[in-house]
Structures are given as structure tokens and as C-alpha cells.
Scaffold this motif. Structure first.
Motif, PDB file in Angstrom:
ATOM      1  N   LEU A 182       0.825  -1.201   0.000  1.00 45.61           N
ATOM      2  CA  LEU A 182       0.000   0.000   0.000  1.00 45.61           C
ATOM      3  C   LEU A 182       0.860   1.252   0.000  1.00 45.61           C
ATOM      4  O   LEU A 182       0.615   2.193  -0.743  1.00 45.61           O
ATOM      5  CB  LEU A 182      -0.914   0.013   1.236  1.00 45.61           C
ATOM      6  N   GLU A 183       1.880   1.249   0.867  1.00 40.74           N
ATOM      7  CA  GLU A 183       2.687   2.463   0.994  1.00 40.74           C
ATOM      8  C   GLU A 183       4.140   2.155   1.357  1.00 40.74           C
ATOM      9  O   GLU A 183       4.814   2.963   1.986  1.00 40.74           O
ATOM     10  CB  GLU A 183       2.077   3.377   2.058  1.00 40.74           C
ATOM     11  N   GLY A 184       4.619   0.981   0.966  1.00 42.04           N
ATOM     12  CA  GLY A 184       5.999   0.618   1.260  1.00 42.04           C
ATOM     13  C   GLY A 184       6.760   0.330  -0.015  1.00 42.04           C
ATOM     14  O   GLY A 184       6.579   0.991  -1.039  1.00 42.04           O
ATOM     15  N   GLU A 185       7.625  -0.679   0.028  1.00 41.03           N
ATOM     16  CA  GLU A 185       8.355  -1.083  -1.175  1.00 41.03           C
ATOM     17  C   GLU A 185       7.375  -1.515  -2.258  1.00 41.03           C
ATOM     18  O   GLU A 185       6.408  -2.228  -1.982  1.00 41.03           O
ATOM     19  CB  GLU A 185       9.289  -2.260  -0.846  1.00 41.03           C
ATOM     20  N   PHE A 186       7.620  -1.103  -3.464  1.00 42.70           N
ATOM     21  CA  PHE A 186       6.785  -1.464  -4.613  1.00 42.70           C
ATOM     22  C   PHE A 186       5.298  -1.195  -4.353  1.00 42.70           C
ATOM     23  O   PHE A 186       4.465  -2.109  -4.418  1.00 42.70           O
ATOM     24  CB  PHE A 186       7.007  -2.936  -4.999  1.00 42.70           C
ATOM     25  N   PRO A 187       4.946   0.055  -4.076  1.00 47.18           N
ATOM     26  CA  PRO A 187       3.535   0.382  -3.805  1.00 47.18           C
ATOM     27  C   PRO A 187       2.696   0.274  -5.065  1.00 47.18           C
ATOM     28  O   PRO A 187       3.162   0.562  -6.172  1.00 47.18           O
ATOM     29  CB  PRO A 187       3.612   1.833  -3.310  1.00 47.18           C
ATOM     30  N   PHE A 188       1.446  -0.097  -4.887  1.00 47.59           N
ATOM     31  CA  PHE A 188       0.556  -0.311  -6.026  1.00 47.59           C
ATOM     32  C   PHE A 188       0.462   0.914  -6.924  1.00 47.59           C
ATOM     33  O   PHE A 188       0.485   0.791  -8.154  1.00 47.59           O
ATOM     34  CB  PHE A 188      -0.842  -0.725  -5.549  1.00 47.59           C
ATOM     35  N   PHE A 189       0.344   2.097  -6.321  1.00 52.70           N
ATOM     36  CA  PHE A 189       0.156   3.304  -7.136  1.00 52.70           C
ATOM     37  C   PHE A 189       1.329   3.540  -8.085  1.00 52.70           C
ATOM     38  O   PHE A 189       1.161   4.125  -9.158  1.00 52.70           O
ATOM     39  CB  PHE A 189      -0.040   4.533  -6.231  1.00 52.70           C
ATOM     40  N   ALA A 190       2.526   3.046  -7.717  1.00 46.06           N
ATOM     41  CA  ALA A 190       3.709   3.280  -8.533  1.00 46.06           C
ATOM     42  C   ALA A 190       3.986   2.148  -9.520  1.00 46.06           C
ATOM     43  O   ALA A 190       4.648   2.366 -10.538  1.00 46.06           O
ATOM     44  CB  ALA A 190       4.926   3.489  -7.637  1.00 46.06           C
ATOM     45  N   ILE A 191       3.487   0.944  -9.223  1.00 45.62           N
ATOM     46  CA  ILE A 191       3.819  -0.196 -10.092  1.00 45.62           C
ATOM     47  C   ILE A 191       2.566  -0.838 -10.693  1.00 45.62           C
ATOM     48  O   ILE A 191       2.637  -1.962 -11.197  1.00 45.62           O
ATOM     49  CB  ILE A 191       4.642  -1.267  -9.333  1.00 45.62           C
ATOM     50  N   LYS A 192       1.437  -0.134 -10.666  1.00 52.60           N
ATOM     51  CA  LYS A 192       0.208  -0.767 -11.154  1.00 52.60           C
ATOM     52  C   LYS A 192       0.278  -1.119 -12.641  1.00 52.60           C
ATOM     53  O   LYS A 192      -0.367  -2.079 -13.080  1.00 52.60           O
ATOM     54  CB  LYS A 192      -1.002   0.105 -10.860  1.00 52.60           C
TER      55      LYS A 192
END
Length: 278
Positions: A182-192
Motif C-alpha cells: 500500500l505504501e511501502g516497497e513497490f507500492p501499487f500506485f507506482a507499479i500498477k
């Protein structure tokens, strides 16, 4: 030593939980489980989130944070107590817990110990993750599981290896397992976009292909109602996406109600009880 005469009670257990505005009952149910498992000990519960404590106070529900509960237990005169890290990983919340315990040891005459969190030991972690993936694949072994880990805010935090191990282990045991945070390594918003690419590759672009969103959360609180549903909607634009069905008494998937999870926490408490010589 005169001050020690005030320590006239035996052993207490303090459950240190993050807390939830809408799902605190799950923590209280876990407290009841611990009381039943260790009936000879007094059990207390602390919430670490000040936001949660303040919001619950508005409803007339009074809870305290860990330093407050530890002070109460010390004042009541318990000779020894165990602080239980009711966290998934040994990351930021667990690190704060350990610093609090070490601080109290500087002035308290009580014997204070703390447990490891849920996914800390490699054997127990590996066994649990194998169980979890197999359990949620029972109805459909070909489903793609997108595991969502909450994550931690910085990359140099102690305990981050446990998060990495969990993510890598899940991907290793089944090629149809994907992970993000959600907000750590490889967050969804950045790697969706990468998640979409991997799902389309696994499904050959079939919009009817099944994808399950698996929240790696102790309780199904606001993150479940907001973030998980939002992720599910985005993934649902190119496949048949749903949040994984619960296999506990609650209709919303969570970890803390699972018997296997409770057993790990119970075993962690037993280890510290033995270290107290009891």
C-alpha cells in the motif's frame, strides 16, 4: 529493597496492537482468546495509534497506549509481564515497542519481556504462507493472487527483510502469485502498470480470468474498506477481480481471526513465559 515490596502480583500479559477505529472488536476478541489460553495470567490490551485512541474516545470508548498500560501494570505491582507484539512484521511498530520496553526496564523493578511479531521466524513464516496460499486456492487453483502488504515508510528500517522474504516466498511457491504494498516497497500506485502487464501475461489478456486481492492485514479496517476496494476496482478494469473470500467468522478477510495466526502468537507468548522461568 523497600520498593520491591510493592510488586506483590505475579504475571501479566500486555497485547500491543495498532488499533482500528471500525474493527477494534477483533482485537478484543483476540484478547479473549489470550485470556482463555493463559487463564492464570492477567491480560491487558494497548493500542499504539493515537489517532485510533482519540477517535474511539469520541465514541466514549476509552483505550490507552502502550506506555500508559505498562505504567498501570507496573503501578498495580506485577512482578513480571510480557508485552506481545501484535504486529505482522518486525518493522516500525515493533521497533517502537522494543524501545518502550527497554526504556521501562531502566526504572521498573519488574521483569519485562516482549515477543516477536507474527512473521519473524523463518520456519513459522514459511509454513504459514504455504498454508495461506493453499487455503485460498481451494476453490480455484488457477486463480491469480495479488497479495497486498501494508509496507513500511523507509527503506533502511530494521525488519524489512521479513517483508521481502514474505513477498519473495509467495512469488516463489506459485507463479500466479503477485505482490505489492500500500505504501511501502513497490507500492501499487507506482507499479500498477507492471502489475497489469504481469496479470495480462498470465491470463493471455482474458478479461474473464480470476484475480483475487489478498489483504495482508491483521484486521479488515479502513485500509480494507478504502484501499483494497480501490485496488480491486482498478484491477477489475482488465480482468475479473474480487477481494478474496474470508474463511473466518467475519465476512471480510483478515488475519487475526485465523486459528493458524492465533497459534503463532500463542506460541510466541509461551516462549517468553518459559524464559521467565514459569
Amino acid at each position: 529493597m523497600k520498593r520491591y515490596r510493592h510488586y506483590n502480583k505475579e504475571t501479566a500479559i500486555i497485547l500491543s496492537c495498532f488499533g482500528s477505529v471500525i474493527e477494534q472488536e477483533k482485537y478484543l476478541a483476540f484478547e479473549a482468546f489470550v485470556k482463555e489460553s493463559f487463564g492464570e495470567f492477567s491480560v491487558f490490551t494497548a493500542f499504539s495509534s493515537k489517532m485510533v485512541i482519540k477517535e474511539l474516545a469520541k465514541k466514549g470508548e476509552v483505550y490507552k497506549n502502550l506506555p500508559q498500560v505498562m505504567a498501570d501494570v507496573d503501578m498495580e505491582g506485577y512482578k513480571r509481564y510480557i508485552v506481545v507484539s501484535v504486529n505482522i512484521f518486525p518493522t516500525d511498530e515493533h521497533e517502537v515497542l522494543t524501545r518502550m520496553v527497554k526504556g521501562f526496564r531502566e526504572f521498573s523493578l519488574a521483569n519485562i519481556r516482549y515477543t516477536t511479531p507474527l512473521l519473524h521466524k523463518t520456519k513459522e513464516t514459511s509454513n504459514y504462507l504455504n498454508f495461506l496460499d493453499a487455503k485460498i486456492r481451494q476453490k480455484n487453483s488457477d486463480v491469480i493472487n495479488l497479495y497486498i502488504i501494508h509496507g513500511v515508510p523507509v527503506l533502511n528500517l530494521a525488519g524489512l527483510e521479513a517483508v521481502n522474504y514474505t513477498a519473495n516466498f509467495l512469488k516463489m511457491i506459485n507463479e500466479k502469485n503477485l505482490t505489492c504494498s500500500l505504501e511501502g516497497e513497490f507500492p501499487f500506485f507506482a507499479i500498477k502498470d507492471a502489475i497489469k502487464r504481469d496479470i495480462l501475461k498470465l491470463t493471455a489478456g482474458d478479461k474473464k480470468a480470476k484475480v483475487q486481492i489478498v489483504p495482508m492485514l491483521l484486521v479488515s479496517g479502513n485500509h480494507y474498506d478504502n484501499d483494497m476496494k480501490e485496488i480491486c476496482e482498478e484491477v477489475g478494469e482488465y480482468c475479473d477481480a474480487t477481494i478474496v473470500e474470508s474463511f473466518t467468522q467475519d465476512e471480510k478477510f483478515n488475519l487475526i481471526e485465523q486459528e493458524e495466526v492465533r497459534e503463532i502468537f500463542r506460541a510466541n507468548i509461551e516462549v517468553e513465559i518459559k524464559k521467565l522461568g514459569l
